[in-house]
Design a protein around this motif. Sequence first.
Motif, PDB file in Angstrom:
ATOM      1  N   TRP A   4      11.739 -19.846 -47.626  1.00 25.75           N
ATOM      2  CA  TRP A   4      11.142 -20.877 -46.766  1.00 25.75           C
ATOM      3  C   TRP A   4      11.972 -22.152 -46.804  1.00 25.75           C
ATOM      4  CZ3 TRP A   4       6.935 -20.792 -43.522  1.00 25.75           C
ATOM      5  CH2 TRP A   4       6.485 -22.033 -43.053  1.00 25.75           C
ATOM      6  N   PHE A   5      12.267 -22.616 -48.026  1.00 25.29           N
ATOM      7  CA  PHE A   5      12.955 -23.894 -48.154  1.00 25.29           C
ATOM      8  C   PHE A   5      14.464 -23.782 -47.911  1.00 25.29           C
ATOM      9  CE2 PHE A   5       8.940 -25.014 -50.113  1.00 25.29           C
ATOM     10  CZ  PHE A   5       8.692 -26.218 -49.475  1.00 25.29           C
ATOM     11  N   MET A   6      15.062 -22.687 -48.269  1.00 21.08           N
ATOM     12  CA  MET A   6      16.490 -22.530 -47.994  1.00 21.08           C
ATOM     13  C   MET A   6      16.720 -22.453 -46.481  1.00 21.08           C
ATOM     14  SD  MET A   6      19.579 -22.512 -49.012  1.00 21.08           S
ATOM     15  CE  MET A   6      19.534 -22.318 -50.773  1.00 21.08           C
ATOM     16  N   ALA A   7      15.942 -21.612 -45.811  1.00 20.28           N
ATOM     17  CA  ALA A   7      16.085 -21.501 -44.353  1.00 20.28           C
ATOM     18  C   ALA A   7      15.735 -22.820 -43.678  1.00 20.28           C
ATOM     19  CB  ALA A   7      15.199 -20.373 -43.829  1.00 20.28           C
ATOM     20  N   GLY A   8      14.650 -23.439 -44.112  1.00 17.50           N
ATOM     21  CA  GLY A   8      14.256 -24.719 -43.531  1.00 17.50           C
ATOM     22  C   GLY A   8      15.305 -25.788 -43.762  1.00 17.50           C
ATOM     23  N   GLY A   9      15.840 -25.841 -44.969  1.00 18.32           N
ATOM     24  CA  GLY A   9      16.861 -26.836 -45.283  1.00 18.32           C
ATOM     25  C   GLY A   9      18.104 -26.665 -44.433  1.00 18.32           C
ATOM     26  N   VAL A  10      18.534 -25.433 -44.271  1.00 12.04           N
ATOM     27  CA  VAL A  10      19.726 -25.171 -43.454  1.00 12.04           C
ATOM     28  C   VAL A  10      19.479 -25.561 -42.000  1.00 12.04           C
ATOM     29  CG1 VAL A  10      21.194 -23.318 -42.533  1.00 12.04           C
ATOM     30  CG2 VAL A  10      20.672 -23.406 -44.989  1.00 12.04           C
ATOM     31  N   PRO A  32       7.188 -38.024 -36.384  1.00 10.81           N
ATOM     32  CA  PRO A  32       6.358 -39.085 -35.795  1.00 10.81           C
ATOM     33  C   PRO A  32       7.213 -40.303 -35.431  1.00 10.81           C
ATOM     34  CG  PRO A  32       5.331 -38.217 -37.790  1.00 10.81           C
ATOM     35  CD  PRO A  32       6.708 -37.629 -37.712  1.00 10.81           C
ATOM     36  N   PRO A  33       6.852 -40.996 -34.355  1.00  6.14           N
ATOM     37  CA  PRO A  33       7.675 -42.112 -33.881  1.00  6.14           C
ATOM     38  C   PRO A  33       7.763 -43.287 -34.858  1.00  6.14           C
ATOM     39  CG  PRO A  33       5.643 -41.942 -32.594  1.00  6.14           C
ATOM     40  CD  PRO A  33       5.701 -40.749 -33.495  1.00  6.14           C
ATOM     41  N   TRP A  34       6.856 -43.381 -35.788  1.00  2.00           N
ATOM     42  CA  TRP A  34       6.878 -44.496 -36.737  1.00  2.00           C
ATOM     43  C   TRP A  34       7.822 -44.261 -37.924  1.00  2.00           C
ATOM     44  CZ3 TRP A  34       5.355 -42.481 -41.283  1.00  2.00           C
ATOM     45  CH2 TRP A  34       4.475 -41.405 -41.268  1.00  2.00           C
ATOM     46  N   VAL A  35       8.429 -43.088 -38.021  1.00  2.00           N
ATOM     47  CA  VAL A  35       9.367 -42.804 -39.118  1.00  2.00           C
ATOM     48  C   VAL A  35      10.693 -43.519 -38.829  1.00  2.00           C
ATOM     49  CG1 VAL A  35      10.709 -41.000 -40.282  1.00  2.00           C
ATOM     50  CG2 VAL A  35       8.310 -40.595 -39.698  1.00  2.00           C
ATOM     51  N   PRO A  36      11.136 -44.397 -39.747  1.00  2.00           N
ATOM     52  CA  PRO A  36      12.406 -45.089 -39.516  1.00  2.00           C
ATOM     53  C   PRO A  36      13.597 -44.157 -39.740  1.00  2.00           C
ATOM     54  CG  PRO A  36      11.522 -45.691 -41.660  1.00  2.00           C
ATOM     55  CD  PRO A  36      10.494 -44.793 -40.996  1.00  2.00           C
ATOM     56  N   TRP A  37      14.667 -44.363 -39.000  1.00  2.00           N
ATOM     57  CA  TRP A  37      15.895 -43.588 -39.123  1.00  2.00           C
ATOM     58  C   TRP A  37      15.608 -42.082 -39.176  1.00  2.00           C
ATOM     59  CZ3 TRP A  37      15.086 -47.343 -43.146  1.00  2.00           C
ATOM     60  CH2 TRP A  37      15.579 -48.605 -42.799  1.00  2.00           C
ATOM     61  N   PRO A  38      14.991 -41.536 -38.152  1.00  2.00           N
ATOM     62  CA  PRO A  38      14.543 -40.142 -38.205  1.00  2.00           C
ATOM     63  C   PRO A  38      15.652 -39.127 -38.489  1.00  2.00           C
ATOM     64  CG  PRO A  38      14.360 -41.004 -35.980  1.00  2.00           C
ATOM     65  CD  PRO A  38      14.688 -42.166 -36.868  1.00  2.00           C
ATOM     66  N   LEU A  39      16.813 -39.305 -37.908  1.00  2.00           N
ATOM     67  CA  LEU A  39      17.873 -38.323 -38.141  1.00  2.00           C
ATOM     68  C   LEU A  39      18.320 -38.348 -39.601  1.00  2.00           C
ATOM     69  CD1 LEU A  39      19.523 -36.100 -36.841  1.00  2.00           C
ATOM     70  CD2 LEU A  39      21.255 -37.812 -36.262  1.00  2.00           C
ATOM     71  N   ALA A  40      18.431 -39.525 -40.177  1.00  2.00           N
ATOM     72  CA  ALA A  40      18.788 -39.623 -41.599  1.00  2.00           C
ATOM     73  C   ALA A  40      17.718 -38.978 -42.468  1.00  2.00           C
ATOM     74  CB  ALA A  40      18.984 -41.085 -41.996  1.00  2.00           C
ATOM     75  N   VAL A  41      16.459 -39.201 -42.128  1.00  2.00           N
ATOM     76  CA  VAL A  41      15.349 -38.596 -42.883  1.00  2.00           C
ATOM     77  C   VAL A  41      15.417 -37.075 -42.787  1.00  2.00           C
ATOM     78  CG1 VAL A  41      12.828 -38.344 -42.947  1.00  2.00           C
ATOM     79  CG2 VAL A  41      13.849 -40.624 -42.725  1.00  2.00           C
ATOM     80  N   ILE A  42      15.755 -36.564 -41.619  1.00  2.00           N
ATOM     81  CA  ILE A  42      15.864 -35.114 -41.427  1.00  2.00           C
ATOM     82  C   ILE A  42      16.974 -34.537 -42.300  1.00  2.00           C
ATOM     83  CG2 ILE A  42      16.557 -33.351 -39.741  1.00  2.00           C
ATOM     84  CD1 ILE A  42      14.975 -35.172 -37.668  1.00  2.00           C
ATOM     85  N   TYR A  43      18.121 -35.174 -42.305  1.00  2.00           N
ATOM     86  CA  TYR A  43      19.235 -34.685 -43.124  1.00  2.00           C
ATOM     87  C   TYR A  43      18.918 -34.796 -44.621  1.00  2.00           C
ATOM     88  CZ  TYR A  43      22.195 -34.408 -38.969  1.00  2.00           C
ATOM     89  OH  TYR A  43      22.734 -34.084 -37.752  1.00  2.00           O
ATOM     90  N   ILE A  44      18.334 -35.895 -45.032  1.00  2.00           N
ATOM     91  CA  ILE A  44      17.995 -36.071 -46.452  1.00  2.00           C
ATOM     92  C   ILE A  44      16.958 -35.038 -46.890  1.00  2.00           C
ATOM     93  CG2 ILE A  44      16.859 -37.633 -48.093  1.00  2.00           C
ATOM     94  CD1 ILE A  44      18.248 -39.954 -46.470  1.00  2.00           C
ATOM     95  N   SER A  45      15.947 -34.818 -46.066  1.00  2.00           N
ATOM     96  CA  SER A  45      14.941 -33.822 -46.438  1.00  2.00           C
ATOM     97  C   SER A  45      15.551 -32.421 -46.455  1.00  2.00           C
ATOM     98  CB  SER A  45      13.719 -33.891 -45.518  1.00  2.00           C
ATOM     99  OG  SER A  45      14.063 -33.629 -44.177  1.00  2.00           O
ATOM    100  N   GLY A  46      16.525 -32.159 -45.584  1.00  2.00           N
ATOM    101  CA  GLY A  46      17.224 -30.870 -45.613  1.00  2.00           C
ATOM    102  C   GLY A  46      17.964 -30.668 -46.925  1.00  2.00           C
ATOM    103  N   VAL A  47      18.625 -31.712 -47.403  1.00  2.00           N
ATOM    104  CA  VAL A  47      19.318 -31.628 -48.695  1.00  2.00           C
ATOM    105  C   VAL A  47      18.323 -31.329 -49.805  1.00  2.00           C
ATOM    106  CG1 VAL A  47      20.561 -32.990 -50.435  1.00  2.00           C
ATOM    107  CG2 VAL A  47      21.259 -33.091 -48.039  1.00  2.00           C
ATOM    108  N   PHE A  48      17.181 -32.023 -49.790  1.00  2.00           N
ATOM    109  CA  PHE A  48      16.176 -31.794 -50.833  1.00  2.00           C
ATOM    110  C   PHE A  48      15.567 -30.396 -50.751  1.00  2.00           C
ATOM    111  CE2 PHE A  48      15.785 -36.558 -51.190  1.00  2.00           C
ATOM    112  CZ  PHE A  48      16.294 -36.610 -52.474  1.00  2.00           C
ATOM    113  N   GLU A  49      15.396 -29.878 -49.539  1.00  2.00           N
ATOM    114  CA  GLU A  49      14.875 -28.514 -49.401  1.00  2.00           C
ATOM    115  C   GLU A  49      15.848 -27.503 -50.002  1.00  2.00           C
ATOM    116  OE1 GLU A  49      13.252 -27.173 -45.712  1.00  2.00           O
ATOM    117  OE2 GLU A  49      12.190 -29.047 -45.361  1.00  2.00           O
ATOM    118  N   ILE A  50      17.126 -27.645 -49.698  1.00  2.00           N
ATOM    119  CA  ILE A  50      18.130 -26.718 -50.235  1.00  2.00           C
ATOM    120  C   ILE A  50      18.225 -26.858 -51.754  1.00  2.00           C
ATOM    121  CG2 ILE A  50      20.605 -26.192 -50.268  1.00  2.00           C
ATOM    122  CD1 ILE A  50      20.591 -27.012 -47.234  1.00  2.00           C
ATOM    123  N   ALA A  51      18.248 -28.090 -52.251  1.00  2.00           N
ATOM    124  CA  ALA A  51      18.319 -28.317 -53.703  1.00  2.00           C
ATOM    125  C   ALA A  51      17.098 -27.735 -54.406  1.00  2.00           C
ATOM    126  CB  ALA A  51      18.445 -29.809 -54.000  1.00  2.00           C
TER     127      ALA A  51
END
Length: 126
Positions: A14-20, A34-53
């Motif tokens: 789940w998390f490896m596929a999701g992270g990738v 959600p529109p209130w999340v600041p820097w959404p693309l950065a948040v997406i990439y950071i959460s992807g790193v955490f999912e893979i880790a």
Amino acid sequence: MRWHHPCLGIVFLWFMAGGVTHFTAPDFYLHITPPWVPWPLAVIYISGVFEIAGAIGILLAPLRQLAGNGLILLTLAVTPANIYMSMNPELFSEASEAQLTLRLGAQVLLLMCIYWSTRGKRWRTI
């Protein structure tokens, strides 16, 4: 006890596929952020790193519980995106309201699976 290994496998996949996919299909995640999340693309990439880790971490017995804790926190952190989707189904025509509600239910099951598969002495030597 016989379900611990399959559950650990599910969490890993789940998390490896999701992270990738955070890196291969970031537009999907931008759409559900959600529109209130600041820097959404950065948040997406950071959460992807955490999912893979986290996925890698649960495979290593000494790190399994710590990685499981991190994946639980990460799953809770992305809960607002699932709530946002459920509260705004008109923005997500590719999914029915029932599917969006089931997504929240699946998140509860995922949290249980993470917790159950990353706890206990049975994992310290595997």
